[in-house]
Design a protein around this motif. Structure first.
Motif, short mmCIF file in Angstrom:
data_model
loop_
_atom_site.label_atom_id
_atom_site.label_comp_id
_atom_site.label_asym_id
_atom_site.label_seq_id
_atom_site.Cartn_x
_atom_site.Cartn_y
_atom_site.Cartn_z
N MET A 110 -34.47 -6.35 -40.30
CA MET A 110 -35.62 -7.33 -40.00
C MET A 110 -35.30 -8.30 -38.68
N ASN A 111 -34.19 -8.27 -38.07
CA ASN A 111 -34.01 -9.14 -36.89
C ASN A 111 -34.86 -8.82 -35.72
N VAL A 112 -35.17 -7.22 -35.96
CA VAL A 112 -35.96 -6.69 -34.70
C VAL A 112 -37.40 -7.62 -34.60
N LEU A 113 -37.70 -8.17 -35.78
CA LEU A 113 -39.10 -8.78 -35.47
C LEU A 113 -39.03 -10.04 -34.67
N LEU A 114 -37.79 -10.57 -34.25
CA LEU A 114 -37.67 -11.46 -33.14
C LEU A 114 -38.44 -10.98 -31.78
N TYR A 115 -38.47 -9.69 -31.76
CA TYR A 115 -39.30 -8.99 -30.40
C TYR A 115 -40.79 -8.99 -30.56
N ALA A 116 -41.31 -9.48 -32.17
CA ALA A 116 -42.81 -8.83 -32.30
C ALA A 116 -43.72 -9.90 -31.53
#
Length: 429
Positions: A189-195
């Motif tokens: 879920m760290n990819v959500l920092l790009y959201a």
């Protein structure tokens, strides 16, 4: 006799792919990939593997393959499964290919490292943001090599998919890019920092209908991947795979080790960091990323206004398509993620892979002299290689992060669009 014209015919411009292939940076990038592949092979052959999460991953995957669909029952020696369903599919495939053995898995992750590096070098060459020699910085991290081939963390797959999504976004393949982005989120879920950055870019690049369709495609990926668990134990899946309230152990924090543990684990500290995160995102969006649109509020107002415009004149006037510049896309994405890294309560060692590959780009977006850029880069790498982290290394890391943030804030904002009339676009097609 025919009269020779004094006017010389200009040669037709080469197609974009041909221009890209003629870029001398490509030869240097290819050499870097080859040399790093040799380095990775030597690391696998001669550096001892450190067992951290591999056994837990295999235990969780085994439970899934044996038919368990209750997420609360998928556990390993490090605790319950806390990643979305994409993680299970990826590591089930790895277990099938490697038989659960570490050495063949290291070879697989070594190949993944090279693929990820190739994607990153492609992005850097395409955006032309760094001098050719600075590309070598992307191959110099001891910690990142360790994360990939000596630790086998799931962060490696998540970030490789994320970087592939970024490459697609540079070609304005928004829908396909969102699908890959959602796939990366399904692994970690760290990819959500790009959201937040991605949403802003979508609003800039497409109309509201396009944005909704792109987001729906990303949501559909999550639903399809999680369907076996959503149909059986939906609450256990959602609360386990998308738990945003986890408190990490103070000892493993690389960035806020200097904060006393009672403060570190407190809800007040978490809320303060969240407010700082949201505030910095809003400030950069208003004063930097949407500066040429009159600020964030004015930009959002203009986008909402498009919903209510339906006249033929308006549709005609909107036929001029605004294409985002590649560097603008990458700057917003990398900066938004970096703000999230800065405000994260706890960064573990594997989390360095979340933003290492963006560091050279971010440093070269500042107005710093080259020597200072290199000093900051080396300083960040040094802090991530102090084990165990201490109050001094974490304090220095925070200071270096703040220096980078200040450099990004004080750098001039470039015009984000390359405008082309729709007729021109049709001719190119």
């Amino acid at each position: 006799m025919a009269v020779k014209s004094g006017r010389k015919m200009k040669p037709a411009p080469a197609p974009a792919p041909a221009n890209f292939l003629k870029n001398p940076k490509i030869a240097f990038a290819s050499a870097l990939i080859f040399m790093d592949a040799i380095l990775v092979a030597l690391i696998i052959a001669f550096v001892p593997y450190t067992k951290i999460d591999w056994d837990a991953y295999m235990s969780q995957v085994t439970g899934f393959l044996e038919g368990e669909r209750d997420y609360s029952n998928l556990k390993g020696d490090t605790g319950p499964l806390v990643y979305p369903a994409g993680f299970l599919y990826v590591y089930s495939a790895i277990q099938y290919v490697t038989g659960g053995e570490v050495y063949p898995a290291q070879i697989l992750f070594g190949m993944l490292y090279i693929i990820n590096l190739a994607i990153i070098l492609f992005i850097y060459v395409k955006t032309d943001a760094l001098p050719w020699w600075a590309l070598v910085l992307l191959c110099l991290s001891k910690r990142v090599h360790s994360i990939f081939v000596l630790r086998l963390f799931n962060d490696c797959f998540a970030m490789t998919l994320l970087h592939a999504a970024l490459a697609l976004l540079l070609y304005h393949k928004w829908h396909l890019g969102l699908i890959l982005f959602s796939g990366a989120v399904s692994i970690k879920m760290n990819v959500l920092l790009y959201a937040p950055s991605l949403l802003l870019l979508l609003l800039k690049a497409m109309d509201i209908t396009g944005v909704i369709l792109a987001l729906a495609g990303a949501a559909l990926v999550q639903i399809l991947l999680g369907l076996p668990f959503l149909l059986s134990y939906p609450i256990a899946y959602i609360s386990g795979a998308f738990n945003l309230g986890r408190v990490f152990i103070h000892f493993w924090s690389v960035n806020f080790k200097f904060v006393p543990e009672p403060v570190f684990v407190s809800k007040q500290f978490a809320i303060s960091l969240l407010l700082a995160h949201l505030g910095l995102l809003a400030a950069f969006a208003h004063f930097k990323w949407c500066k040429h649109e009159g600020g964030l509020l004015n930009f959002l107002h203009s986008r909402v206004g498009l919903i209510y415009r339906s006249s033929a004149l308006t549709r005609s006037s909107s036929s001029v398509s605004k294409i985002l510049k590649e560097q603008h896309i990458l700057t917003i994405m990398f900066t938004g993620n970096f703000i999230g890294i800065l405000c994260a309560r706890s960064l573990h060692y594997q989390f360095y892979s979340w933003y290492f590959y963006s560091l050279p780009y971010l440093l070269w977006r500042t107005s710093f002299p080259t020597l200072l850029r290199l000093v900051v880069f080396v300083g960040v790498e040094f802090c991530w290689n102090v084990y165990p982290s201490n109050i001094y290394s974490s304090a220095v890391l925070l200071c270096l992060h703040l220096v980078i943030l200040w450099g990004l804030w004080s750098a001039p904002s470039e015009y984000p669009y390359a405008e082309h009339e729709l007729s021109t676009t049709r001719k190119e097609r």
